[in-house]
Write a protein that holds these residues in place. Structure first.
Motif, mmCIF file in Angstrom:
data_model
loop_
_atom_site.group_PDB
_atom_site.id
_atom_site.type_symbol
_atom_site.label_atom_id
_atom_site.label_comp_id
_atom_site.label_asym_id
_atom_site.label_seq_id
_atom_site.Cartn_x
_atom_site.Cartn_y
_atom_site.Cartn_z
ATOM 1 N N GLU A 144 -11.558 23.049 18.693
ATOM 2 C CA GLU A 144 -10.379 22.493 19.371
ATOM 3 C C GLU A 144 -9.723 21.355 18.589
ATOM 4 N N MET A 145 -10.549 20.485 18.015
ATOM 5 C CA MET A 145 -10.011 19.318 17.296
ATOM 6 C C MET A 145 -10.875 18.994 16.090
ATOM 7 N N VAL A 146 -10.219 18.661 15.001
ATOM 8 C CA VAL A 146 -10.921 18.234 13.792
ATOM 9 C C VAL A 146 -10.439 16.826 13.430
ATOM 10 N N THR A 147 -11.374 15.948 13.121
ATOM 11 C CA THR A 147 -11.023 14.584 12.711
ATOM 12 C C THR A 147 -11.624 14.318 11.334
ATOM 13 N N ILE A 148 -10.768 13.992 10.383
ATOM 14 C CA ILE A 148 -11.219 13.767 9.014
ATOM 15 C C ILE A 148 -10.873 12.342 8.590
ATOM 16 N N THR A 149 -11.894 11.617 8.156
ATOM 17 C CA THR A 149 -11.695 10.246 7.688
ATOM 18 C C THR A 149 -12.020 10.182 6.208
ATOM 19 N N SER A 150 -11.118 9.607 5.437
ATOM 20 C CA SER A 150 -11.322 9.563 3.997
ATOM 21 C C SER A 150 -10.752 8.248 3.470
ATOM 22 N N ARG A 151 -11.650 7.382 3.046
ATOM 23 C CA ARG A 151 -11.213 6.067 2.553
ATOM 24 C C ARG A 151 -11.887 5.773 1.228
ATOM 25 N N ASP A 152 -11.074 5.405 0.249
ATOM 26 C CA ASP A 152 -11.616 5.007 -1.050
ATOM 27 C C ASP A 152 -12.020 3.543 -1.000
ATOM 28 N N PRO A 153 -13.014 3.156 -1.797
ATOM 29 C CA PRO A 153 -13.406 1.737 -1.821
ATOM 30 C C PRO A 153 -12.241 0.832 -2.270
ATOM 31 N N GLY A 154 -11.429 1.306 -3.201
ATOM 32 C CA GLY A 154 -10.283 0.511 -3.645
ATOM 33 C C GLY A 154 -9.291 1.409 -4.337
ATOM 34 N N PRO A 155 -8.048 0.941 -4.510
ATOM 35 C CA PRO A 155 -7.023 1.797 -5.127
ATOM 36 C C PRO A 155 -7.292 2.004 -6.618
ATOM 37 N N LYS A 221 -4.925 24.599 17.869
ATOM 38 C CA LYS A 221 -5.967 23.677 17.396
ATOM 39 C C LYS A 221 -5.300 22.449 16.782
ATOM 40 N N LEU A 222 -5.936 21.310 16.953
ATOM 41 C CA LEU A 222 -5.368 20.046 16.492
ATOM 42 C C LEU A 222 -6.266 19.411 15.437
ATOM 43 N N CYS A 223 -5.655 18.676 14.531
ATOM 44 C CA CYS A 223 -6.428 17.994 13.494
ATOM 45 C C CYS A 223 -5.772 16.664 13.148
ATOM 46 N N GLN A 224 -6.586 15.632 13.005
ATOM 47 C CA GLN A 224 -6.053 14.337 12.556
ATOM 48 C C GLN A 224 -6.803 13.893 11.299
ATOM 49 N N ILE A 225 -6.024 13.411 10.346
ATOM 50 C CA ILE A 225 -6.572 12.955 9.069
ATOM 51 C C ILE A 225 -6.160 11.507 8.872
ATOM 52 N N SER A 226 -7.106 10.665 8.475
ATOM 53 C CA SER A 226 -6.707 9.294 8.103
ATOM 54 C C SER A 226 -7.188 8.985 6.700
ATOM 55 N N ASN A 227 -6.323 8.347 5.934
ATOM 56 C CA ASN A 227 -6.617 7.962 4.552
ATOM 57 C C ASN A 227 -6.331 6.487 4.355
ATOM 58 N N SER A 228 -7.200 5.839 3.592
ATOM 59 C CA SER A 228 -6.906 4.480 3.148
ATOM 60 C C SER A 228 -7.400 4.313 1.722
ATOM 61 N N ARG A 229 -6.650 3.553 0.956
ATOM 62 C CA ARG A 229 -7.052 3.276 -0.430
ATOM 63 C C ARG A 229 -8.013 2.090 -0.488
ATOM 64 N N ARG A 230 -8.446 1.609 0.661
ATOM 65 C CA ARG A 230 -9.328 0.433 0.659
ATOM 66 C C ARG A 230 -10.404 0.568 1.730
ATOM 67 N N ALA A 231 -11.654 0.363 1.351
ATOM 68 C CA ALA A 231 -12.754 0.301 2.317
ATOM 69 C C ALA A 231 -13.805 -0.618 1.717
ATOM 70 N N SER A 232 -13.824 -1.842 2.185
ATOM 71 C CA SER A 232 -14.696 -2.860 1.587
ATOM 72 C C SER A 232 -16.161 -2.448 1.621
ATOM 73 N N TYR A 233 -16.508 -1.523 2.510
ATOM 74 C CA TYR A 233 -17.917 -1.167 2.745
ATOM 75 C C TYR A 233 -18.333 0.088 1.985
ATOM 76 N N GLY A 234 -17.503 0.587 1.098
ATOM 77 C CA GLY A 234 -17.908 1.750 0.312
ATOM 78 C C GLY A 234 -16.975 2.921 0.493
ATOM 79 N N TYR A 235 -17.425 4.065 0.066
ATOM 80 C CA TYR A 235 -16.636 5.291 0.081
ATOM 81 C C TYR A 235 -16.897 5.964 1.416
ATOM 82 N N ASP A 236 -15.866 6.094 2.222
ATOM 83 C CA ASP A 236 -16.045 6.523 3.602
ATOM 84 C C ASP A 236 -15.502 7.937 3.777
#
Lengths: 337, 337, 337, 337
Positions: A144-155, A221-236
């Motif tokens: 029904e729903m997919v959630t994808i989180t993708s964050r790099d430690p830094g740009p 079906k629904l899907c949400q994706i979030s991206n950030s070029r910054r994650a102080s705590y590592g590769y997420d």
């Protein structure tokens, strides 16, 4: 039987592939090709391979496959040359920043019957793959729903960002592939919005560093994706899939399983640092799959269509973001999954 | 510079070492020695090594070190021969079931100035090592209590158990080494009790399959060890250290980080299956440490004294168990940690 | 000093409040008012309160506050009556399905100087509140992205859904309030998309059961909300906030901390069943905050503006969903946070 | 029907019981008896109870049960008086530091047919109880090993320790009860060892602050208990049960479910502070069980024999510790579980 491989590109990703080819029982690294002779020499020496120009390497009948890890603007020409020489092709993403050109090239390789696999390594990550297997097995019913989180430690460096095609094409393209793979359907509607929160210099070159995308398939079906070029705590890198009978989620891996209990807090290790650590296994398994296919056996590969559709979604995201309205991705007539 | 290695023993543990030697940049597997020529041949062929008898291998000046992974009763003779030939020695535990004999052999190698390392691989497990590093760094203050849990998925074959020296010598010996390593003191009192709960056949050969041991050091530090030959949920290897300013614990690793939420329960993967999976990295890091020392650099090795003291504790445990009373381990005059 | 309370509405939510009023040291339940005399009688008897009609209850000077937990269409009239009688008001959400009417009523109460608090209980959930406190304390730097997951175990009865105002107004309204509270800014752009995946009957009455919303603030902060009317594994209520220096997340609570390790899987308890269990503490703390304000002391309440803005976002979501394009929420001139 | 209760002891534990009696629908706190009239007055006033001397309270036919939470040396006399007056008795542990005296008293109450329950509250902790239920249900097969960890955040005042009977009787007695409850058998062998690591003043009064105990049952089941008077990270109360088909474990509860991810570490809240927080629910459920039995219905109570056997084990531990050898607990002829 051992497959002879020619590696094109001796940069960071090329070095990973070289190491994995050298360690694979079924493969042998024969040639390293790179615009920089010093880089090629250095990598070739480490694995007892030869440095060569493309022509010579493709002329060697011992070369069965070409692995392309050079810059994006060289991909199409290299795929054409390899295909013309009768070699199988493994190519890093994206195909080409020009969708029409990418599509034309894919058509040619298909006509030529060339074995082609694209480097969307996350499908081979043991955690994401285990999650996908359970989705396929019906463990959580209908998706029904997919959630994808993708964050790099830094740009990455600005110089890289300027040539990258933008966050949607360079970074979120992986998540678009994950989304299609997990949804089992091609999204028919896409909405994207984004901000520059990490570094004003990124905004100055016209790119964004934080983005949210919403996808919807014809089946609802629904899907949400979030991206950030910054994650102080590592590769997420996390995925969550919600179905009619349950939810599956894949959390990050850490360097250790040690927990420290002290006054005020219980501490554990943050996620692994970056893609080299996190996806080390994925790169190996991805190569194994390609070698398996090369040996004529059945293997799950990422096809040219898969790669093109991920790019279609990236292009649609840029369009949606500009207009702040949902758009229908234009699949250019590629057959649906 | 690459170190030439002669591997003695082509069984399960020998095969792990052979693979790691072959993959280590600083080492080369030159010879495989085994009482079974077929086994030696098979392993040697996989890594382009030669099959040889001991004499010939030791006569080759290219051999710098001998790695002993043959049955326990051959260890002492092989260590002596390797030392006499001027080779460094890496030997799997235990030294010898006869403590006096083991001690004598160690004295000879020490006099000869032979580099010796023992195969207590758990010290090199990334999680246990990270925990130990934090203990050393004072993260939890003064150590007060150590809890070690060690459970095998199932008992080994009876034929193996009959030659193994019993649960304390064969299995808990690893935990005794962990205990000494973490406590930083040699226990002065030991109490052991045990049961046969898993398989009556184990009792029939005079062994036990479930055991608890309590250790106390001269400084009053306490340690509890539990062992079982059965754990339906996988290979269970955990350590917890309680100190004056906190607690550290190392949990098991699982095959994946995927969680499945469904009606009634949230499920995740059980601990990794057995020592080949769980300690794969430990074996590699252990070998690296030995190769580092072989190259004349500083490295944390498990010494002959460490190995002997672990055996002393195993022997004391058998004695305590028989008398159902605490005993003082007899360290045979070996200098204290 | 004890505050006399008149409770209006003896249904499921009214019963929670009655129990909490009875247990609060600073309050006393004096009257229960309900259209159904039997329901009022039953609840009043449990806590030694009286059944009364509204007029009589409001005429009693011992009544300091009115707690409104009746159906939405009665809220405005009741707030007006209570305010006119000089009573403080605690009202369950939403104010009224008609935004203009709700706004007008709020203006009147403000002019009258009536103490008003709205029942957005999630702000008082210990986990969400602890997370919010840490955001306020700057533990993760500047907020960049908020992710809110909210899934009910199953859909409410169709009869309820028909009067509810739709998923955005009835269910996601809580998440809109969480979003504003955590972002610290009023969203200036909102995109919503939704599906009917759980029950076709929900689609037939023109509602949806699965929805994704994306918010963006003038400062570029991003927020994604997902809602589903079905979660086989329990009531799923999670929040994740990503900032320039880290991430905070609040996971679900379970009935127990027991884990079961068996062949094939490690199991733990799923999230608590539904809002009565999950938010039991939140309801108590919410009431305490209201009683604290009633006693003239400082307390964090959810204001009329907060409630109205959450409704504004719900209305915007319905609009966006219909047009499949982002919209700008119309805050009706209400001052910004 | 509501049970009238007389509470004896207005200290810290008495106050918990008073609050729970006041909140229980089936009970009413009628009298508070305490040597200190001020303490009794204070507690009685909070719950609208009367202050009385023992005689007067026992003379009131409305009193159905006496709850004894006064100092240990008063327990036996109070139980006798309550029994003689025909009241049911709930008594905090231990019965009496003199085992023979305790046993004699139990015999009298049994002859008199007095309903008696002892305050071993941990059996009623929701987590431990859920674990026990699953053990009873056979979820992990036959029990083989039990591991109990119990650490206080810090030692109590020396003045308290001097009257407490020592760590085994005062603190570990709870764990002995847990052990018997989970093993389902009375241990036939016990070994204890202990140290003074936390505070030298504790050693000076002849007590210990860190202890390990090993139990073995006639059926060969094993149990290890560890106690410390210091845990910088909170109140540490965990149980792990290993059986032929799996393992169950109950971890600590924390104040919140919030995790904070930052550079270097992921943090979560430490275990709840101390027994008032951790066992708040256990105290309530324990009282409910007693009230249920008082109403003539079936309920799981902790019997006088249970309490006596826990003391027998505590006494055996002190003996074993002194001799550094295992001992056989002397159950004084009490029938086995």
């Amino acid at each position: 039987m051992t497959a002879g491989i020619c590696l094109i590109g001796a940069g960071r990703i090329g070095a990973i592939h070289a190491e994995n080819i050298a360690a694979a029982p079924g493969a042998r690294l024969l040639y390293v090709v790179d615009a920089s002779p010093a880089a090629a020499e250095d990598l070739a020496a480490r694995y007892a391979a030869q440095v060569a120009d493309l022509e010579r390497a493709l002329a060697d009948p011992a070369v069965q496959a070409v692995l392309i890890a050079s810059s994006t603007d060289t991909h199409v020409a290299l795929m054409r040359a390899a295909s013309a020489a009768g070699k199988a092709v493994f190519c890093e993403k994206p195909l080409d920043l020009d969708l029409a050109r990418a599509r034309e090239c894919l058509g040619e390789l298909e006509s030529a019957g060339t074995l082609l696999a694209l480097g969307f390594n996350r499908r081979f990550d043991p955690d994401f793959n285990a999650l996908w297997q359970r989705v396929q097995a019906g463990d959580i019913g209908e998706i029904e729903m997919v959630t994808i989180t993708s964050r790099d430690p830094g740009p990455p460096p600005l110089a890289y960002l300027q040539r990258s095609g933008g966050l949607f094409m360079d970074m979120m393209i992986h998540d678009f592939d994950m989304a299609r793979w997990l949804l089992g359907e091609d999204p028919s509607s896409l909405y994207a919005t984004a901000s520059s929160l990490v570094d004003p210099a990124i905004a100055e070159i016209g790119d964004v560093d934080s983005a949210l995308v919403t996808l919807k398939t014809p089946g609802g079906k629904l899907c949400q994706i979030s991206n950030s070029r910054r994650a102080s705590y590592g590769y997420d890198q996390r995925i969550e899939v919600h179905g009619s009978r349950g939810m599956l989620r894949a959390e990050n891996r850490s360097a250790s399983q040690v927990e420290c209990f002290r006054a005020g807090a219980v501490e554990r290790d943050p996620p692994l640092d970056f893609f080299l650590e996190r996806y080390a296994q994925a790169y190996r398994i991805e190569l194994d799959a390609f070698l398996t296919a090369l040996a004529g056996q059945s293997a799950q590969l990422v096809t040219g269509s898969d790669a093109l559709k991920a790019q279609v979604l990236a292009a649609a995201a840029a369009r949606s973001c500009a207009g702040n309205c949902a758009v229908a991705p234009d699949y250019l007539g590629i057959e649906h999954a």
